[in-house]
Design a protein around this motif. Structure first.
Motif, PDB file in Angstrom:
ATOM      1  N   PHE A  37       0.755  -1.013   0.253  1.00 54.13           N
ATOM      2  CA  PHE A  37       0.277  -0.081   0.293  1.00 54.13           C
ATOM      3  C   PHE A  37       0.893   1.892   0.019  1.00 54.13           C
ATOM      4  O   PHE A  37       0.182   2.751  -0.890  1.00 54.13           O
ATOM      5  CB  PHE A  37      -1.366   0.417   1.063  1.00 54.13           C
ATOM      6  N   ALA A  38       2.017   1.099   0.676  1.00 56.54           N
ATOM      7  CA  ALA A  38       3.184   2.161   1.033  1.00 56.54           C
ATOM      8  C   ALA A  38       3.617   2.905  -0.807  1.00 56.54           C
ATOM      9  O   ALA A  38       3.772   3.336  -1.186  1.00 56.54           O
ATOM     10  CB  ALA A  38       4.071   2.028   2.017  1.00 56.54           C
ATOM     11  N   SER A  43      -5.102   2.250  -4.015  1.00 63.51           N
ATOM     12  CA  SER A  43      -6.091   2.141  -6.117  1.00 63.51           C
ATOM     13  C   SER A  43      -5.201   0.821  -7.036  1.00 63.51           C
ATOM     14  O   SER A  43      -4.966  -0.196  -7.175  1.00 63.51           O
ATOM     15  CB  SER A  43      -6.184   3.093  -6.669  1.00 63.51           C
ATOM     16  N   GLY A  44      -3.723   1.024  -6.573  1.00 66.23           N
ATOM     17  CA  GLY A  44      -2.531   0.163  -7.282  1.00 66.23           C
ATOM     18  C   GLY A  44      -2.063  -0.907  -6.479  1.00 66.23           C
ATOM     19  O   GLY A  44      -1.757  -1.852  -7.341  1.00 66.23           O
ATOM     20  N   TYR A  72      -6.691  -2.643   4.147  1.00 64.61           N
ATOM     21  CA  TYR A  72      -5.820  -1.325   3.427  1.00 64.61           C
ATOM     22  C   TYR A  72      -5.672  -0.485   5.143  1.00 64.61           C
ATOM     23  O   TYR A  72      -5.191  -0.026   5.859  1.00 64.61           O
ATOM     24  CB  TYR A  72      -6.767  -0.533   2.557  1.00 64.61           C
ATOM     25  N   LEU A  73      -7.808  -0.732   5.238  1.00 71.08           N
ATOM     26  CA  LEU A  73      -7.776  -0.374   7.133  1.00 71.08           C
ATOM     27  C   LEU A  73      -7.036  -1.070   8.373  1.00 71.08           C
ATOM     28  O   LEU A  73      -6.569  -0.527   8.767  1.00 71.08           O
ATOM     29  CB  LEU A  73      -8.901  -0.436   7.025  1.00 71.08           C
ATOM     30  N   HIS A  74      -7.039  -2.400   8.283  1.00 71.39           N
ATOM     31  CA  HIS A  74      -6.088  -3.099   9.317  1.00 71.39           C
ATOM     32  C   HIS A  74      -4.554  -2.898   9.203  1.00 71.39           C
ATOM     33  O   HIS A  74      -3.587  -2.621   9.790  1.00 71.39           O
ATOM     34  CB  HIS A  74      -6.494  -4.382   8.954  1.00 71.39           C
ATOM     35  N   ALA A  75      -4.603  -2.352   7.691  1.00 72.44           N
ATOM     36  CA  ALA A  75      -2.859  -1.893   8.120  1.00 72.44           C
ATOM     37  C   ALA A  75      -1.926  -0.448   8.351  1.00 72.44           C
ATOM     38  O   ALA A  75      -1.693  -0.765   9.090  1.00 72.44           O
ATOM     39  CB  ALA A  75      -2.286  -2.065   5.744  1.00 72.44           C
ATOM     40  N   LEU A  76      -3.433   0.682   7.923  1.00 73.06           N
ATOM     41  CA  LEU A  76      -3.362   1.689   8.714  1.00 73.06           C
ATOM     42  C   LEU A  76      -3.498   1.530   9.946  1.00 73.06           C
ATOM     43  O   LEU A  76      -2.933   2.082  10.664  1.00 73.06           O
ATOM     44  CB  LEU A  76      -4.366   2.227   7.482  1.00 73.06           C
ATOM     45  N   GLU A  77      -4.610   0.779  10.473  1.00 70.96           N
ATOM     46  CA  GLU A  77      -4.043   0.556  12.602  1.00 70.96           C
ATOM     47  C   GLU A  77      -3.082   0.304  12.680  1.00 70.96           C
ATOM     48  O   GLU A  77      -2.594   0.884  13.620  1.00 70.96           O
ATOM     49  CB  GLU A  77      -5.325   0.565  12.345  1.00 70.96           C
ATOM     50  N   ASN A  78      -2.251  -0.892  12.356  1.00 70.08           N
ATOM     51  CA  ASN A  78      -1.533  -1.546  12.478  1.00 70.08           C
ATOM     52  C   ASN A  78      -0.492  -0.242  12.486  1.00 70.08           C
ATOM     53  O   ASN A  78       0.973  -0.180  12.983  1.00 70.08           O
ATOM     54  CB  ASN A  78      -0.929  -3.021  11.496  1.00 70.08           C
ATOM     55  N   GLU A 125      -3.709   8.131   2.986  1.00 70.48           N
ATOM     56  CA  GLU A 125      -4.869   8.827   3.372  1.00 70.48           C
ATOM     57  C   GLU A 125      -5.465   9.958   3.135  1.00 70.48           C
ATOM     58  O   GLU A 125      -6.420   9.935   3.216  1.00 70.48           O
ATOM     59  CB  GLU A 125      -4.343   8.041   5.271  1.00 70.48           C
ATOM     60  N   ASN A 126      -3.894  11.089   3.510  1.00 70.06           N
ATOM     61  CA  ASN A 126      -4.876  12.214   2.960  1.00 70.06           C
ATOM     62  C   ASN A 126      -5.336  12.671   2.107  1.00 70.06           C
ATOM     63  O   ASN A 126      -6.152  13.361   2.139  1.00 70.06           O
ATOM     64  CB  ASN A 126      -3.387  13.112   3.541  1.00 70.06           C
ATOM     65  N   ILE A 127      -4.818  12.134   1.417  1.00 72.74           N
ATOM     66  CA  ILE A 127      -5.453  11.381  -0.304  1.00 72.74           C
ATOM     67  C   ILE A 127      -6.129  11.550  -0.489  1.00 72.74           C
ATOM     68  O   ILE A 127      -7.748  12.111  -1.664  1.00 72.74           O
ATOM     69  CB  ILE A 127      -4.222  11.354  -1.438  1.00 72.74           C
ATOM     70  N   HIS A 128      -6.915  10.460   0.290  1.00 71.04           N
ATOM     71  CA  HIS A 128      -8.620   9.846   0.113  1.00 71.04           C
ATOM     72  C   HIS A 128      -9.184  11.269   1.229  1.00 71.04           C
ATOM     73  O   HIS A 128      -9.919  10.310   1.933  1.00 71.04           O
ATOM     74  CB  HIS A 128      -8.274   8.563   0.789  1.00 71.04           C
ATOM     75  N   HIS A 129      -9.078  11.847   1.799  1.00 70.09           N
ATOM     76  CA  HIS A 129      -9.305  13.394   2.827  1.00 70.09           C
ATOM     77  C   HIS A 129      -9.709  11.917   4.302  1.00 70.09           C
ATOM     78  O   HIS A 129     -11.398  12.831   4.283  1.00 70.09           O
ATOM     79  CB  HIS A 129     -10.394  13.578   1.920  1.00 70.09           C
ATOM     80  N   GLY A 130      -9.008  11.385   4.602  1.00 69.27           N
ATOM     81  CA  GLY A 130      -9.304  10.357   5.837  1.00 69.27           C
ATOM     82  C   GLY A 130     -10.500  10.026   5.682  1.00 69.27           C
ATOM     83  O   GLY A 130     -10.972   9.264   6.950  1.00 69.27           O
TER      84      GLY A 130
END
Length: 227
Positions: A37-38, A43-44, A72-78, A125-130
């Motif tokens: 994801f990073a 999307s990619g 993605y959400l779980h990775a962000l939380e982690n 995540e800022n690109i996705h406006h949080g």
């Protein structure tokens, strides 16, 4: 580039792996997914690529995380959990407010340098406006502890007369994050524009010292950090 079918390691049996080490399975998937994801954004990123780089099948990934957005959400939380757990483990009990704040800023600077995927995921995540972060109660709770942590240090400093009163702990957290975040997010462009390696050990150490001094001068009651 994804590995072809001949290069990929055989996947372990789903049921057996879950029974043996379900938490290890989740950790391995999240570690690889965070890098994907990073590197490629939400999307990619491709579940096929994540599966190819782990020991597990797409079916197992979906079993644990539902779909790509769930992963993605779980990775962000982690990613947020790692930085908050690191803060919680700082040994600052008994330190002066200045020493405690210094250690917190140094930790944040070093953590962001060592975990560039965290910075990239926050940028994404800022690109996705949080919008995905907004869905996570866990991230909101994790960041409440971060503010409580810095608020205690700041309050102690005010009580001892070394920090000026009237500052907002959330804004202090913002300022620490901004200085340490920029060090990673804009390192490549600054290095290219100004012809200086902002990622060299000597430059990083200088930037870290400057970051600490700027924060200490900002909170200091007389504008100069205490010795």
């Amino acid at each position: 580039m994804a590995l072809d079918s001949k290069q990929r390691k055989p996947k372990q049996e789903t049921g057996a792996t879950r029974a043996q080490d379900p938490e290890g399975t989740r950790r391995n998937i999240l570690e690889i997914a965070s890098k994907e994801f990073a590197l490629n954004g939400l999307s990619g990123a491709r579940i096929d690529e994540i599966a190819a780089r782990t020991r597990f099948s797409k079916r197992m990934i979906y079993y644990y995380f539902g779909d790509k957005e769930g992963l993605y959400l779980h990775a962000l939380e982690n990613a947020y959990r790692q930085v908050r757990e690191g803060e919680a483990q700082l040994d600052i009990e008994g330190l002066s407010p200045v020493a405690a704040l210094t250690r917190l800023v140094e930790f944040t600077f070093d953590h962001h340098h060592r975990h560039e995927e965290f910075i990239r995921m926050v940028m994404i995540e800022n690109i996705h406006h949080g919008q995905y972060l907004e869905q996570s109660k866990a991230i909101r709770e994790l960041n409440v502890t971060a503010i409580d942590h810095i608020a205690r240090i700041y309050s102690h400093g005010v009580e001892e007369g070394v920090f000026r009163p009237g500052l907002d702990p959330v804004e202090l957290h913002w300022q620490i994050s901004a200085l340490c975040f920029f060090n990673v997010s804009n390192r490549a462009t600054f290095s290219m524009i100004f012809g200086r390696d902002f990622g060299s050990p000597a430059q990083l150490e200088r930037l870290k010292r400057n970051t600490v001094e700027m924060l200490l001068r900002f909170v200091a009651k007389d504008g100069a950090p205490a010795e």
